[in-house]
Motif scaffolding. Structure first.
Motif, mmCIF file in Angstrom:
data_model
loop_
_atom_site.group_PDB
_atom_site.id
_atom_site.type_symbol
_atom_site.label_atom_id
_atom_site.label_comp_id
_atom_site.label_asym_id
_atom_site.label_seq_id
_atom_site.Cartn_x
_atom_site.Cartn_y
_atom_site.Cartn_z
ATOM 1 N N PHE A 62 0.820 -1.228 0.055
ATOM 2 C CA PHE A 62 -0.049 -0.089 0.071
ATOM 3 C C PHE A 62 0.883 1.420 0.078
ATOM 4 O O PHE A 62 1.748 1.396 0.805
ATOM 5 C CB PHE A 62 -0.995 0.238 1.019
ATOM 6 N N ASP A 63 0.779 1.717 -0.993
ATOM 7 C CA ASP A 63 1.343 3.201 -1.045
ATOM 8 C C ASP A 63 0.556 4.343 -0.802
ATOM 9 O O ASP A 63 -0.424 4.661 -1.524
ATOM 10 C CB ASP A 63 2.011 3.380 -2.769
ATOM 11 N N MET A 64 0.784 4.998 0.446
ATOM 12 C CA MET A 64 0.012 6.232 0.946
ATOM 13 C C MET A 64 -0.154 7.134 0.132
ATOM 14 O O MET A 64 -1.462 7.796 0.023
ATOM 15 C CB MET A 64 0.510 6.618 2.347
ATOM 16 N N ASN A 65 0.741 7.410 -0.918
ATOM 17 C CA ASN A 65 0.520 8.658 -1.746
ATOM 18 C C ASN A 65 -0.399 8.028 -3.010
ATOM 19 O O ASN A 65 -1.028 8.980 -3.518
ATOM 20 C CB ASN A 65 1.841 8.987 -2.407
ATOM 21 N N LYS A 66 -0.148 6.912 -3.564
ATOM 22 C CA LYS A 66 -1.035 6.450 -4.724
ATOM 23 C C LYS A 66 -2.225 5.934 -4.117
ATOM 24 O O LYS A 66 -3.236 5.889 -5.210
ATOM 25 C CB LYS A 66 -0.322 5.509 -5.244
ATOM 26 N N LYS A 67 -2.445 5.518 -2.886
ATOM 27 C CA LYS A 67 -3.626 4.688 -2.588
ATOM 28 C C LYS A 67 -4.071 3.601 -3.404
ATOM 29 O O LYS A 67 -5.343 3.700 -3.607
ATOM 30 C CB LYS A 67 -4.864 5.931 -2.446
ATOM 31 N N ARG A 68 -3.078 2.839 -3.573
ATOM 32 C CA ARG A 68 -3.436 1.616 -4.346
ATOM 33 C C ARG A 68 -2.652 0.464 -3.778
ATOM 34 O O ARG A 68 -1.679 0.462 -3.347
ATOM 35 C CB ARG A 68 -2.641 1.967 -5.918
ATOM 36 N N ILE A 69 -3.440 -0.550 -3.706
ATOM 37 C CA ILE A 69 -3.055 -1.927 -3.064
ATOM 38 C C ILE A 69 -2.693 -2.738 -4.466
ATOM 39 O O ILE A 69 -3.318 -2.950 -5.141
ATOM 40 C CB ILE A 69 -4.272 -2.742 -2.411
ATOM 41 N N SER A 70 -1.116 -3.106 -4.131
ATOM 42 C CA SER A 70 -0.821 -4.002 -5.388
ATOM 43 C C SER A 70 -0.768 -5.333 -5.176
ATOM 44 O O SER A 70 -0.883 -6.165 -6.004
ATOM 45 C CB SER A 70 0.663 -3.490 -5.484
ATOM 46 N N LYS A 71 -1.016 -5.704 -3.940
ATOM 47 C CA LYS A 71 -1.348 -7.195 -3.482
ATOM 48 C C LYS A 71 -2.344 -7.217 -2.320
ATOM 49 O O LYS A 71 -2.211 -6.412 -1.322
ATOM 50 C CB LYS A 71 0.064 -7.704 -3.076
ATOM 51 N N GLY A 72 -3.328 -8.036 -2.579
ATOM 52 C CA GLY A 72 -4.511 -7.933 -1.607
ATOM 53 C C GLY A 72 -5.434 -8.972 -1.948
ATOM 54 O O GLY A 72 -5.564 -9.527 -3.249
ATOM 55 N N PHE A 73 -6.717 -9.051 -1.467
ATOM 56 C CA PHE A 73 -7.878 -9.480 -1.903
ATOM 57 C C PHE A 73 -8.845 -8.599 -1.694
ATOM 58 O O PHE A 73 -9.246 -7.577 -1.155
ATOM 59 C CB PHE A 73 -8.274 -10.572 -0.707
ATOM 60 N N TRP A 74 -9.859 -8.622 -2.988
ATOM 61 C CA TRP A 74 -11.004 -7.792 -3.383
ATOM 62 C C TRP A 74 -12.242 -8.753 -3.515
ATOM 63 O O TRP A 74 -12.212 -9.995 -3.621
ATOM 64 C CB TRP A 74 -10.761 -6.945 -4.612
ATOM 65 N N VAL A 75 -13.528 -7.994 -3.387
ATOM 66 C CA VAL A 75 -14.754 -8.841 -3.688
ATOM 67 C C VAL A 75 -15.021 -8.505 -4.787
ATOM 68 O O VAL A 75 -15.571 -7.247 -4.955
ATOM 69 C CB VAL A 75 -15.457 -8.892 -2.465
ATOM 70 N N TRP A 76 -15.445 -9.117 -5.754
ATOM 71 C CA TRP A 76 -16.198 -8.927 -7.145
ATOM 72 C C TRP A 76 -17.490 -9.420 -7.173
ATOM 73 O O TRP A 76 -17.900 -10.318 -6.625
ATOM 74 C CB TRP A 76 -15.251 -9.558 -8.192
ATOM 75 N N GLY A 77 -18.187 -8.712 -7.855
ATOM 76 C CA GLY A 77 -19.697 -9.211 -8.489
ATOM 77 C C GLY A 77 -19.402 -9.717 -9.734
ATOM 78 O O GLY A 77 -18.698 -9.368 -10.534
ATOM 79 N N GLN A 78 -19.728 -11.001 -9.795
ATOM 80 C CA GLN A 78 -19.889 -11.615 -11.225
ATOM 81 C C GLN A 78 -21.080 -11.817 -12.001
ATOM 82 O O GLN A 78 -22.052 -11.839 -11.298
ATOM 83 C CB GLN A 78 -18.728 -12.935 -11.104
ATOM 84 N N LEU A 79 -20.885 -12.098 -13.250
ATOM 85 C CA LEU A 79 -22.067 -11.998 -13.982
ATOM 86 C C LEU A 79 -22.479 -13.530 -14.392
ATOM 87 O O LEU A 79 -21.534 -14.374 -14.681
ATOM 88 C CB LEU A 79 -21.864 -11.325 -15.396
ATOM 89 N N ASP A 80 -23.855 -13.616 -14.938
ATOM 90 C CA ASP A 80 -24.332 -14.896 -15.356
ATOM 91 C C ASP A 80 -23.537 -15.048 -16.995
ATOM 92 O O ASP A 80 -22.932 -14.085 -17.274
ATOM 93 C CB ASP A 80 -25.846 -14.996 -15.483
ATOM 94 N N GLY A 81 -23.714 -16.198 -17.290
ATOM 95 C CA GLY A 81 -23.113 -16.376 -18.619
ATOM 96 C C GLY A 81 -23.621 -15.498 -19.751
ATOM 97 O O GLY A 81 -22.715 -15.163 -20.633
ATOM 98 N N GLN A 82 -24.915 -15.343 -19.913
ATOM 99 C CA GLN A 82 -25.377 -14.427 -20.865
ATOM 100 C C GLN A 82 -24.703 -13.105 -20.750
ATOM 101 O O GLN A 82 -24.332 -12.469 -21.702
ATOM 102 C CB GLN A 82 -26.828 -14.456 -20.954
ATOM 103 N N SER A 83 -24.666 -12.477 -19.546
ATOM 104 C CA SER A 83 -24.210 -11.194 -19.350
ATOM 105 C C SER A 83 -22.802 -11.256 -19.591
ATOM 106 O O SER A 83 -22.025 -10.188 -20.071
ATOM 107 C CB SER A 83 -24.538 -10.654 -18.111
ATOM 108 N N GLU A 84 -21.965 -12.324 -18.980
ATOM 109 C CA GLU A 84 -20.535 -12.244 -19.434
ATOM 110 C C GLU A 84 -20.024 -12.227 -20.717
ATOM 111 O O GLU A 84 -19.209 -11.629 -21.319
ATOM 112 C CB GLU A 84 -19.874 -13.255 -18.474
ATOM 113 N N ALA A 85 -20.728 -13.021 -21.452
ATOM 114 C CA ALA A 85 -20.743 -13.122 -23.070
ATOM 115 C C ALA A 85 -20.719 -11.599 -23.704
ATOM 116 O O ALA A 85 -20.161 -11.104 -24.593
ATOM 117 C CB ALA A 85 -21.635 -14.030 -23.643
ATOM 118 N N LYS A 86 -21.644 -10.773 -23.228
ATOM 119 C CA LYS A 86 -22.049 -9.489 -23.643
ATOM 120 C C LYS A 86 -20.709 -8.604 -23.438
ATOM 121 O O LYS A 86 -20.167 -7.882 -24.236
ATOM 122 C CB LYS A 86 -23.232 -8.747 -23.167
#
Length: 184
Positions: A12-36
């Motif tokens: 974590f670089d306090m100036n950039k406010k960006r984590i280069s290594k960590g865990f995030w929670v994503w929302g993922q799409l159903d097959g039809q939406s993912e294909a679009k």
């Protein structure tokens, strides 16, 4: 060693406010939406040559570590949540690597409620939320992005059918979905 050094050593670089290594929670799409979304990403990347990554909407993070309690919390949230539709507000871009070109997602109650449940359950401080689904990560001119947007059609609605715990490294090709939790 001060807290700044400890945090920086964790990625974590306090100036950039960006984590280069960590865990995030994503929302993922159903097959039809993912294909679009995948079709739009392929068209975009045939011109801009961005990195490959799974279609997703970031819901929460970062977590510096994940464990059994993290998995149990996400399982419980997914078990209590129904799949739902998210709505596009069109295509847009920013002058930021990780928001270079995206589908802007409308801030609807179901999406914001899910995010709030995740933040609360994982004890993450809620920050300003900008819901979007990236089509391209990288550096490109505004002119190039405008040109691509004219060639793409933004899907109007997409179905969010799961949440995932994702191990995110600095290298996009190293990102890995650790666990996926289907919504009812």
């Amino acid at each position: 060693m001060g807290i700044e050094a400890i945090i920086k050593n964790k990625g974590f670089d306090m100036n950039k406010k960006r984590i280069s290594k960590g865990f995030w929670v994503w929302g993922q799409l159903d097959g039809q939406s993912e294909a679009k979304v995948e079709a739009a990403k392929e068209k975009t990347n045939s011109i801009l040559n961005g990195p490959r990554f799974e279609p997703h909407i970031t819901l929460s993070g970062p977590l510096l570590e994940a464990n059994k309690n993290t998995s149990e919390a996400l399982y419980q949230i997914s078990n209590d949540s129904l799949k739902f539709t998210i709505y596009s507000e069109g295509l847009d871009y920013k002058d930021r690597f990780f928001q270079a070109l995206f589908i802007k997602i409308k801030e609807e109650t179901e999406l914001l409620t899910l995010k709030r449940q995740i933040d609360t359950s994982l004890k993450l401080k809620s920050v300003e939320y900008f819901p979007h689904i990236s089509l391209f990560y990288g550096d490109a001119t505004s002119e190039a992005k405008d040109k691509i947007i004219k060639k793409l059609n933004s899907p109007e609605e997409l179905t969010l059918d799961s949440i995932s715990l994702v191990d995110v490294n600095e290298g996009i090709s190293s990102w890995k979905v650790v666990e996926r939790f289907p919504l009812k």
